[in-house]
Design a protein around this motif. Structure first.
Motif, short mmCIF file in Angstrom:
data_model
loop_
_atom_site.label_atom_id
_atom_site.label_comp_id
_atom_site.label_asym_id
_atom_site.label_seq_id
_atom_site.Cartn_x
_atom_site.Cartn_y
_atom_site.Cartn_z
N GLN A 260 5.42 9.62 11.07
CA GLN A 260 4.87 9.37 9.75
C GLN A 260 3.39 9.23 9.56
O GLN A 260 2.83 8.76 10.32
CB GLN A 260 5.71 7.99 9.44
CG GLN A 260 7.12 7.69 9.69
CD GLN A 260 7.63 6.41 9.12
OE1 GLN A 260 7.15 5.90 8.27
NE2 GLN A 260 8.83 6.08 9.68
N VAL A 262 1.11 7.47 7.21
CA VAL A 262 1.00 6.34 6.20
C VAL A 262 -0.32 6.18 5.37
O VAL A 262 -1.29 6.31 6.44
CB VAL A 262 1.40 5.00 7.14
CG1 VAL A 262 1.52 3.80 6.17
CG2 VAL A 262 2.95 5.07 7.51
N ASN A 264 -2.64 4.08 2.87
CA ASN A 264 -2.72 2.73 1.75
C ASN A 264 -3.15 3.23 0.45
O ASN A 264 -3.28 4.28 0.28
CB ASN A 264 -3.70 1.89 2.46
CG ASN A 264 -3.88 0.36 2.00
OD1 ASN A 264 -3.10 0.12 1.17
ND2 ASN A 264 -4.43 -0.37 2.74
N SER A 271 4.46 6.75 2.89
CA SER A 271 4.87 7.30 4.12
C SER A 271 5.36 8.68 4.24
O SER A 271 6.32 9.05 3.03
CB SER A 271 5.64 6.56 5.07
OG SER A 271 5.98 7.32 6.11
N LYS A 282 7.64 4.34 -0.65
CA LYS A 282 6.78 4.09 -1.24
C LYS A 282 6.60 2.90 -1.86
O LYS A 282 7.66 2.32 -1.94
CB LYS A 282 6.36 5.34 -2.43
CG LYS A 282 7.40 5.16 -3.43
CD LYS A 282 7.16 6.13 -4.42
CE LYS A 282 8.23 6.24 -5.45
NZ LYS A 282 7.90 7.23 -6.58
N PRO A 294 -3.62 1.39 7.58
CA PRO A 294 -2.25 0.83 7.95
C PRO A 294 -2.24 0.82 9.57
O PRO A 294 -2.80 1.32 10.31
CB PRO A 294 -1.39 1.77 7.51
CG PRO A 294 -2.19 2.79 6.33
CD PRO A 294 -3.67 2.29 6.99
N ILE A 301 5.29 -1.57 10.28
CA ILE A 301 4.43 -0.88 9.84
C ILE A 301 3.64 -1.85 8.86
O ILE A 301 4.46 -2.51 8.18
CB ILE A 301 4.56 0.47 9.24
CG1 ILE A 301 5.24 1.57 10.11
CG2 ILE A 301 3.44 0.78 8.13
CD1 ILE A 301 5.68 2.78 9.37
N LEU A 303 0.91 -2.91 6.11
CA LEU A 303 -0.01 -2.56 5.08
C LEU A 303 -0.74 -3.96 4.27
O LEU A 303 0.18 -4.76 4.06
CB LEU A 303 0.80 -1.77 3.86
CG LEU A 303 0.62 -0.20 4.33
CD1 LEU A 303 1.71 0.31 3.21
CD2 LEU A 303 -0.49 0.59 4.00
N PRO A 318 10.28 0.81 9.72
CA PRO A 318 10.14 2.31 10.05
C PRO A 318 11.17 3.27 9.36
O PRO A 318 10.93 4.20 8.99
CB PRO A 318 9.68 2.73 11.52
CG PRO A 318 9.22 1.56 11.78
CD PRO A 318 10.04 0.30 11.12
#
Length: 344
Positions: A260, A262, A264, A271, A282, A294, A301, A303, A318
């Motif tokens: 993935q 990812v 910001n 992702s 999203k 991230p 994960i 953010l 994830p």
């Protein structure tokens, strides 16, 4: 492991400081290949000193003056330290606002051109091993008075170094300083949303994953991420986005059965499957000038961003898929937890 960089605003130059404790760490643990280290987790192995004094030289192995103006961080691989900088080609000292002084109301009033450089230093001594002036010219866009023309931290896989200077280009060098390839990604205007004339500069750093060099180019005028074959420079993938300017560096996690990528963002935190470009999940509604990278820890994960009316932090599964944006009735199951106002 720790590197300390001090910006000397009175001479518009910065020093790279090497702590003596760094040299006691095994070679593999020494490598600090990108912004914030391995996978941007900000953690290094070893036992560096917890106290040092630059003026007295306490626990300082060496220091090296680097001419110019740069907010990029050093990276380390084996016995080499790599830094980037930009030097004004005029005799005028560039505008630089220090500390907590307010400076968001205008762009820096620079005159003339700059030369952007990639420098390789010997980790043990600070000796300059090589220097490459990668580009000379007038910047496509202005910068924030607290920023520099060289904000992006380079990245390396131990064979190549990727240096990114926004509108002034993406460059790949080998460890001996030989140019392998370069790319012009066009004009990248780092302006806050809705203010194209208030130019703040570009700051998202490149990353490397396996055979790919990856950049996030969310700007006022264009929005995309792209991956390049690190050996040839061939563009492997470009995915368009709908976003405002973002100063965050992307990250890659092998999790949830996918590799993935990812990113910001403000309108579009999200992702993607790195190898297909497919969007995995999203969400929207972050701070309106996203900066934090991230992170991945404990199977989640993370953010966060905080500016304007929105200050969220999210912990994301994830395996999540689809739109994860919380609503008035709560957050989708793909969000392990979140808070609306505790973002960084």
């Amino acid at each position: 492991m720790r590197l300390k960089k001090k910006l000397h605003t009175w001479s518009v130059a910065y020093h790279v400081y090497m702590l003596i404790g760094l040299l006691s760490v095994p070679v593999l643990a020494d490598n600090w290949p990108q912004f914030r280290g391995v996978q941007a987790n900000g953690i290094g192995d070893g036992t560096p000193p917890v106290e040092w004094d630059v003026e007295r030289g306490t626990n300082i192995k060496w220091k090296k003056n680097i001419p110019g103006l740069a907010h990029s961080s050093p990276i380390v691989w084996d016995n080499r330290v790599f830094v980037t900088t930009a030097v004004s080609t005029t005799n005028d000292e560039p505008e630089l606002t220090k500390g907590w002084e307010a400076a968001a109301g205008h762009s820096a009033k620079d005159k003339g051109g700059w030369t952007w450089s990639l420098i390789c230093l010997d980790k043990a001594t600070g000796r300059e091993m090589w220097k490459r002036d990668v580009y000379t010219g007038t910047p496509e866009f202005k910068r924030h008075p607290k920023a520099s023309p060289a904000n992006c931290t380079p990245a390396t896989d131990g064979k190549r170094i990727i240096a990114f200077f926004g509108s002034e280009g993406l460059y790949c060098y080998d460890m001996k300083g030989r140019l392998k390839w370069k790319k012009d990604l066009g004009a990248l205007n780092g302006s806050p949303k809705g203010n194209p004339d208030l130019q703040w500069g570009y700051a998202s750093s490149p990353i490397i994953h396996e055979s790919l060099a990856i950049v996030q180019c969310d700007c006022e005028n264009v929005n995309f991420w792209a991956a390049f074959d690190i050996e040839t420079g061939k563009e492997v993938r470009r995915v368009e986005r709908v976003e405002d300017s973002t100063w965050s560096t992307p990250n890659v996690f092998v999790a949830g059965g996918k590799t993935q990528l990812v990113l910001n963002g403000y309108k579009h935190m999200g992702s993607y499957d790195l190898f297909t470009g497919e969007e995995l999940w999203k969400l929207h509604g972050g701070g309106d000038v996203p900066v934090p990278t991230p992170l991945f820890s404990d199977g989640l994960i993370f953010l966060t961003n905080a500016h304007g009316d929105h200050k969220p932090i999210y912990a994301i599964d994830p395996d999540a898929r689809g739109d994860l944006t919380p609503t008035s009735v709560g957050a989708p199951s793909g969000i392990a937890w979140w808070h609306e106002k505790l973002g960084s």
